[in-house]
Design a protein around this motif. Sequence first.
Motif, PDB file in Angstrom:
ATOM      1  N   ILE A  54      37.610   0.925   9.087  1.00  0.00           N
ATOM      2  CA  ILE A  54      36.266   1.062   9.667  1.00  0.00           C
ATOM      3  C   ILE A  54      35.669   2.429   9.336  1.00  0.00           C
ATOM      4  O   ILE A  54      36.346   3.453   9.446  1.00  0.00           O
ATOM      5  CB  ILE A  54      36.306   0.885  11.198  1.00  0.00           C
ATOM      6  CG1 ILE A  54      37.023  -0.412  11.581  1.00  0.00           C
ATOM      7  CG2 ILE A  54      34.890   0.934  11.772  1.00  0.00           C
ATOM      8  CD1 ILE A  54      36.343  -1.673  11.108  1.00  0.00           C
ATOM      9  N   ASP A  55      34.400   2.429   8.970  1.00  0.00           N
ATOM     10  CA  ASP A  55      33.610   3.666   8.833  1.00  0.00           C
ATOM     11  C   ASP A  55      32.323   3.459   9.621  1.00  0.00           C
ATOM     12  O   ASP A  55      31.405   2.763   9.173  1.00  0.00           O
ATOM     13  CB  ASP A  55      33.288   3.966   7.362  1.00  0.00           C
ATOM     14  CG  ASP A  55      34.482   4.526   6.615  1.00  0.00           C
ATOM     15  OD1 ASP A  55      35.116   5.455   7.134  1.00  0.00           O
ATOM     16  OD2 ASP A  55      34.781   4.024   5.505  1.00  0.00           O
ATOM     17  N   ASP A  56      32.257   4.057  10.788  1.00  0.00           N
ATOM     18  CA  ASP A  56      31.095   3.892  11.661  1.00  0.00           C
ATOM     19  C   ASP A  56      30.204   5.118  11.568  1.00  0.00           C
ATOM     20  O   ASP A  56      30.653   6.249  11.778  1.00  0.00           O
ATOM     21  CB  ASP A  56      31.562   3.684  13.107  1.00  0.00           C
ATOM     22  CG  ASP A  56      30.447   3.131  13.987  1.00  0.00           C
ATOM     23  OD1 ASP A  56      29.329   2.946  13.480  1.00  0.00           O
ATOM     24  OD2 ASP A  56      30.706   2.872  15.175  1.00  0.00           O
ATOM     25  N   GLY A  57      28.931   4.899  11.246  1.00  0.00           N
ATOM     26  CA  GLY A  57      27.981   6.005  11.152  1.00  0.00           C
ATOM     27  C   GLY A  57      28.051   6.762   9.849  1.00  0.00           C
ATOM     28  O   GLY A  57      27.721   7.947   9.799  1.00  0.00           O
ATOM     29  N   VAL A  58      28.499   6.107   8.758  1.00  0.00           N
ATOM     30  CA  VAL A  58      28.636   6.763   7.456  1.00  0.00           C
ATOM     31  C   VAL A  58      27.721   6.070   6.452  1.00  0.00           C
ATOM     32  O   VAL A  58      27.715   4.842   6.354  1.00  0.00           O
ATOM     33  CB  VAL A  58      30.089   6.720   6.949  1.00  0.00           C
ATOM     34  CG1 VAL A  58      30.219   7.517   5.656  1.00  0.00           C
ATOM     35  CG2 VAL A  58      31.038   7.276   8.010  1.00  0.00           C
ATOM     36  N   SER A  59      26.967   6.861   5.695  1.00  0.00           N
ATOM     37  CA  SER A  59      26.030   6.311   4.722  1.00  0.00           C
ATOM     38  C   SER A  59      26.762   5.613   3.580  1.00  0.00           C
ATOM     39  O   SER A  59      27.860   6.010   3.175  1.00  0.00           O
ATOM     40  CB  SER A  59      25.154   7.435   4.150  1.00  0.00           C
ATOM     41  OG  SER A  59      24.362   6.963   3.084  1.00  0.00           O
ATOM     42  N   GLY A  60      26.104   4.585   3.036  1.00  0.00           N
ATOM     43  CA  GLY A  60      26.692   3.841   1.934  1.00  0.00           C
ATOM     44  C   GLY A  60      26.523   4.507   0.585  1.00  0.00           C
ATOM     45  O   GLY A  60      27.119   4.050  -0.405  1.00  0.00           O
ATOM     46  N   VAL A  61      25.732   5.589   0.495  1.00  0.00           N
ATOM     47  CA  VAL A  61      25.549   6.247  -0.799  1.00  0.00           C
ATOM     48  C   VAL A  61      26.706   7.180  -1.121  1.00  0.00           C
ATOM     49  O   VAL A  61      26.843   7.632  -2.252  1.00  0.00           O
ATOM     50  CB  VAL A  61      24.219   7.025  -0.845  1.00  0.00           C
ATOM     51  CG1 VAL A  61      23.047   6.097  -0.672  1.00  0.00           C
ATOM     52  CG2 VAL A  61      24.189   8.135   0.196  1.00  0.00           C
ATOM     53  N   THR A  62      27.528   7.492  -0.144  1.00  0.00           N
ATOM     54  CA  THR A  62      28.710   8.302  -0.388  1.00  0.00           C
ATOM     55  C   THR A  62      29.957   7.442  -0.284  1.00  0.00           C
ATOM     56  O   THR A  62      30.017   6.518   0.524  1.00  0.00           O
ATOM     57  CB  THR A  62      28.814   9.479   0.606  1.00  0.00           C
ATOM     58  OG1 THR A  62      30.027  10.207   0.350  1.00  0.00           O
ATOM     59  CG2 THR A  62      28.847   8.984   2.045  1.00  0.00           C
ATOM     60  N   PHE A  63      30.944   7.741  -1.108  1.00  0.00           N
ATOM     61  CA  PHE A  63      32.209   7.011  -1.050  1.00  0.00           C
ATOM     62  C   PHE A  63      33.335   7.908  -0.527  1.00  0.00           C
ATOM     63  O   PHE A  63      34.502   7.558  -0.634  1.00  0.00           O
ATOM     64  CB  PHE A  63      32.560   6.446  -2.434  1.00  0.00           C
ATOM     65  CG  PHE A  63      31.861   5.135  -2.716  1.00  0.00           C
ATOM     66  CD1 PHE A  63      32.529   3.935  -2.587  1.00  0.00           C
ATOM     67  CD2 PHE A  63      30.525   5.118  -3.066  1.00  0.00           C
ATOM     68  CE1 PHE A  63      31.899   2.732  -2.814  1.00  0.00           C
ATOM     69  CE2 PHE A  63      29.865   3.921  -3.301  1.00  0.00           C
ATOM     70  CZ  PHE A  63      30.560   2.723  -3.176  1.00  0.00           C
ATOM     71  N   ASP A  64      32.951   9.045   0.019  1.00  0.00           N
ATOM     72  CA  ASP A  64      33.935   9.912   0.674  1.00  0.00           C
ATOM     73  C   ASP A  64      33.910   9.596   2.162  1.00  0.00           C
ATOM     74  O   ASP A  64      33.319  10.306   2.964  1.00  0.00           O
ATOM     75  CB  ASP A  64      33.596  11.384   0.415  1.00  0.00           C
ATOM     76  CG  ASP A  64      34.652  12.327   0.968  1.00  0.00           C
ATOM     77  OD1 ASP A  64      35.750  11.843   1.304  1.00  0.00           O
ATOM     78  OD2 ASP A  64      34.374  13.538   1.063  1.00  0.00           O
TER      79      ASP A  64
END
Length: 549
Positions: A54-64
């Motif tokens: 899960i990645d909550d609150g993370v933009s999709g333009v970054t893969f870090d």
Amino acid sequence: MTTTKNYPDNITALYARLSQEDALDGESNSIANQKKILLKYATDNSFPNPTFFIDDGVSGVTFDRPGWNEMIRLSEAGTVKTVIVKDMSRMGRDYLKVGYYTESFFAERDIRYIAINDGVDSDKGDNDFTPFRNLFNDFYARDTSKKIRAVIRSKGNAGEHLCSNPPYGYIKDPADKKRWIVDEETAEVVKRIFDLCIAGKGPMQIAKILTADKVLTVKAYYAKRDGKAMPDNFYRWDYKSIAGILEHPEYTGCTVNFKTYSKSHKLKKRLQNAPENYRIFPNTQPAIIEEKIFERVQELRANKRRPTKTGRQGLFSGLLYCADCGEKLYFCTTNSFTPKQEHYVCSNYKSNTGTCSAHFIREETLKLFVLQRIFAVTAMFFDDIQSFQNAVYQQRFAEAEKAVKRQKRELEQARKRIAELDRIFKRIYEDDINGTISHERFLKLSAEYEAEQKELTEFVKAEQAAVDTYEQDRTDFDSFAAVIRKYVGIRELTPTIVNEFVKKIIVHAPDKSSGHRRQKIEIVWNFIGELSQDEDKQTIERQRKSRTA
């Protein structure tokens, strides 16, 4: 983040991601909804060992992203056999990166990937629409970024605070979250930090003082205030935190927007903006630090003064300049030196490697000289304040005042002409519409008038800046008067007193032609600059055979 720490050898990765922008779409993209869809699909199709990432609150333009990075790490270790997402946009919104993972990374490791709502399943062959979906997802991120930037730009140009949290020393007004009010407890720490800097302390020294006095760090203060777990070493201040506080112009009561920028919506690194691109709005919150004190601190920070190897620091370090080459004079001392032997020498002459002559002066002599000059200036001030003020104005502002009067007259004329041109524009436009003048004539006249108005506008802008500078200079006298009143009756110099009185000291080479060692010293005072005084009062004189200064 993952829900388990011990992974089996053959897992099905159920990946869910939500950014703040995606959250605006409603419940359909919520983490809870994604998990429900993913788990149902994995269960219905008998995929083994379903495991959430899960990645909550993370933009999709970054893969870090933490969850994504953990899933990729396990994929590289051969633990992940299948990756399932709700749709391709959950994987990311950078079509190049998404393409790399779906067409290269997963394929090379024989990992099956599935996007449920988009009908993508690598085991069923290539989906011709997948690249287009990835491109549209990228366009969506780009478009969203433009809209957000437009909103931020609008807020910034309107003078609103762009940072989500106010700097240390301020808190949000409970009655209006857009306003900052002073946090009295931390504001006292901020004032102390600035006072210590005025006293000649650098960020490292200030950090050590606050640590020794057991002042809670910024992070520790917020943790205690918000009832969160306290960090380790909650009294240990870092010099970077001190430097950051000393560089915050917001403490003077202003708002400074657009100090940083990013080159692209895909690059999260913030770059420092050029000062001319800042937008500064004065008096947006109560000031903690006076503007003059803040400016003086910036000057002192620009002339960093480091202690010598002995741990001692010259009282005038960073303030002394050579009259001939313009370089600084460095403080010289050793453990074997007595205070009377400590001295300053031109850095362009030091160790005989430079090209300048031996501009040399002892600190004890300079202390006495500067103290006497402060006494003299203070006496001039209190003997006749009006005469002292007139002398300062006559020296600094006599010629400037004539120029400013002329500039003000020209400004008034220019503004009247600009207003008149606006009226002329309106008239010739109406004449063009009515056919009174030809359209060609209208275009020619309007071009000439526009050029004149543009030139006048630029003139007004430049002249007004000069007038504003002059008006500011006049108020500087009051600031210098406040320093004099503050230190009436001083008996010895301290770093704070020196830094508040003195902006710069210019040391000339000694003249021994008369059989005596005569050395001219020029003091440039804070706020008012140099004061014309008798040549002898600016000269240190010693007999040749006695101990020289």
